[in-house]
Every structure is written in C-alpha cells, then in structure tokens.
Write an enzyme that holds these catalytic residues in place. Structure first.
Site, short mmCIF file in Angstrom:
data_model
loop_
_atom_site.label_atom_id
_atom_site.label_comp_id
_atom_site.label_asym_id
_atom_site.label_seq_id
_atom_site.Cartn_x
_atom_site.Cartn_y
_atom_site.Cartn_z
CG ASP A 42 60.31 -0.13 57.82
OD1 ASP A 42 59.22 -0.75 58.25
OD2 ASP A 42 60.43 0.23 58.83
CB SER A 43 56.84 -4.17 55.27
OG SER A 43 55.53 -3.42 54.64
CG ASP A 81 56.21 2.49 58.59
OD1 ASP A 81 57.05 3.02 59.26
OD2 ASP A 81 57.11 0.95 58.16
CE LYS A 111 53.91 1.33 60.51
NZ LYS A 111 55.36 1.61 61.10
CD GLU A 113 59.44 -0.41 63.30
OE1 GLU A 113 60.37 -0.78 63.84
OE2 GLU A 113 59.46 -1.09 62.26
CD GLU A 179 54.46 -5.98 63.72
OE1 GLU A 179 54.55 -4.43 62.69
OE2 GLU A 179 55.07 -6.62 62.70
O1 KIV Z 1 56.47 -1.71 57.39
C1 KIV Z 1 55.34 -2.20 57.61
O2 KIV Z 1 54.41 -2.31 56.62
C2 KIV Z 1 54.66 -2.21 59.21
C3 KIV Z 1 52.79 -3.03 59.00
C4 KIV Z 1 53.29 -3.84 58.86
C5 KIV Z 1 52.61 -2.25 59.77
O3 KIV Z 1 54.98 -1.41 59.99
#
Ligand code: KIV
Length: 269
Positions: A42-43, A81, A111, A113, A179
C-alpha cells in the site's frame, strides 16, 4: 516457482529477498532478477498514486495493481497488501476483501498490518485457505496515532512486538514483516518464531529483507533513513524525456524511419 511453503522453509537458512512493485513492467524486472517475493504494497499510496500517506489507498487500487503485477510475474510469490480499513472492521468484509486478492487479482497471499486485532483474523483467513504475511513494528496505516518513528524502543513495547509475533506465527502466518524496530529486538523475534522474518529497517538478523522499489532504483524524492539506493533511474528518465523534448522542438523527431507513406494518398483533393 516460489511458494508460501518454500518461503516458510527458508527460515533460518537462505536469505529471502522481497521488493515492492505496483505495475507490470516493474514486476517483470523484479521477477526476472530472481527476487523471491513481490509485495504490492500500500506504499503505492506514497509512490505510484502520489498521496502523502497510505491511508487513501482503496481495495480497488490494490486489486487492479496486484492483477497487473501477477500477470507479469512468472516465478515470484505475489503478496497483496491490504489497505487501511479493508480488514478489521468486521470479519465478513475482511474475508471478502482478502478473498478478492486471490480470486480476482491472482495474488498468492495477503499481508495485513497486524496488531492484537489481527490474531484471530489471521487464524480464520489461513483456515479458509488465504495465506497471511503479518506485519509488526512500524505500521504506516497507524500514522495518525504513532507517526513514522522507530517502534519497540522500550522494554514494554519490544515485549509487545515479540508477543504479537509469536501469536501471529501460532495463528498460522507464513512470514512476518518487521519494520523500523531495533536490530536486537528483530534478532530475538527471528529466534523465537519458526516462520521467517522479513526486515525493513530491522537490522541484519532477519531471515530476509524488503524495500520499496522506488527507493532501491532511485525514483523517490524522499527515502526513509533505513533504505538504500542502488541505482539512479530518475536521472536516466529525466535525461531521456529532455532528449525527446529537444528532438521534437528541433524538428529531428520523427525521422524518416519513424514514418510511413502510402503510395495512393498524395493530393487527396
Ligand atoms: O506497503 C509497503 O510497501 C510495505 C513494506 C514497506 C513492507 O508495507
């Protein structure tokens, strides 16, 4: 082919490599480089989508980007994510959103959080056949509450992260991102659980490492203190775009080899 099982099996043996990607061309480069796991993070909120945090990212954004990444990845494990509030509000919508990543976007895993609220959910998703990568330490979706600072820096916070790591491993998570936590905490978490840890700003003792691809290739305006730049793609793009502009302005592009002429089309009237 990298699988959830092969990643699990790497705990304590070979280093795991993971990078983000948000589109098909980047996915193809990352996959062909032999990176084990592609995270459709989600980055993308801060990178591809131009927001100033990950909070506005939607389930639709992640479905569409994950599908593009999955289409271009032959070998790497593709992990979607889950964006802010797509999980944890209630069980039914959490399962539906995670399920869409596998059913519609062809992800191999999701993934989350993680926190105390995701232990039972992780167990439930895994029972349903949705592999889960957990994520502890700095979880940027909590930016309004905790900011972007280092986490687990006092004994209570560090113990909480260690305990949550064990709880998520017991709940069936196949790996765990750590992280921006102290390296000595990450080392103890890695020793305490039997699934691999993948660190970002968590020192050298994790089972693997992950970074945001824009930071690695030199496309970011700002990089976090724990990231490293391994290339300068932005300068090369700036050079190419400037050269194109100059060529058009100078009448040098398109040249003869970029155009074609049909015999019968001269003087139409
Ligand atoms: O969203 C993302 O890219 C992440 C990584 C930095 C682990 O969660």
């Amino acid at each position: 082919m990298v699988t959830v099982r092969s990643i699990r099996a790497k705990a304590g043996s070979e280093p795991i490599t993971m990078l983000t990607a948000y589109d098909a061309p980047t996915s193809s480069v990352v996959d062909e480089a032999g990176i084990d796991v592609i995270l459709v993070g989600d980055s993308m909120g801060n990178t591809a989508l131009g927001y100033d945090s990950t909070l506005p990212v939607t389930v639709e954004d992640v479905v569409s980007r994950t599908a593009a990444v999955a289409r271009a990845a032959d070998d790497a494990l593709v992990v979607a994510d889950m964006p802010f509030l797509s999980v944890g509000v209630d069980e039914a919508s959490s399962v539906e959103h995670c399920g869409r990543m596998l059913k519609e976007a062809d992800a191999d895993a999701v993934k989350l959080e993680s926190g105390p609220h995701t232990v039972e959910l992780t167990e439930h998703l895994v029972r349903l056949g949705i592999p889960v990568m957990a994520h502890l330490g700095l979880t940027p979706q909590r930016v309004r509450e905790v900011g972007y600072g280092r986490q687990g820096t006092d004994r209570d916070d560090a113990r909480e992260i260690l305990d949550l790591a064990k709880a998520h491993a017991d709940a069936g998570a196949f790996s765990l991102v750590l992280e921006h936590v102290p390296a000595n905490l990450a080392k103890q978490v890695t020793a305490a659980i039997d699934v691999p840890t993948i660190g970002i700003g968590a020192g050298p003792d994790c089972d693997g490492q992950v970074l945001v691809v824009d930071d690695v290739v030199g496309m970011s305006d700002r990089t976090p203190p724990f990231a490293a730049q391994f290339g300068d793609v932005k300068s090369e793009m700036e050079r190419a775009v400037g050269a194109y502009r100059d060529a058009v302005e100078a009448g040098e592009f398109p040249a003869e080899e970029h155009s074609h002429v049909e015999d019968d089309l001269d003087e139409l009237y």
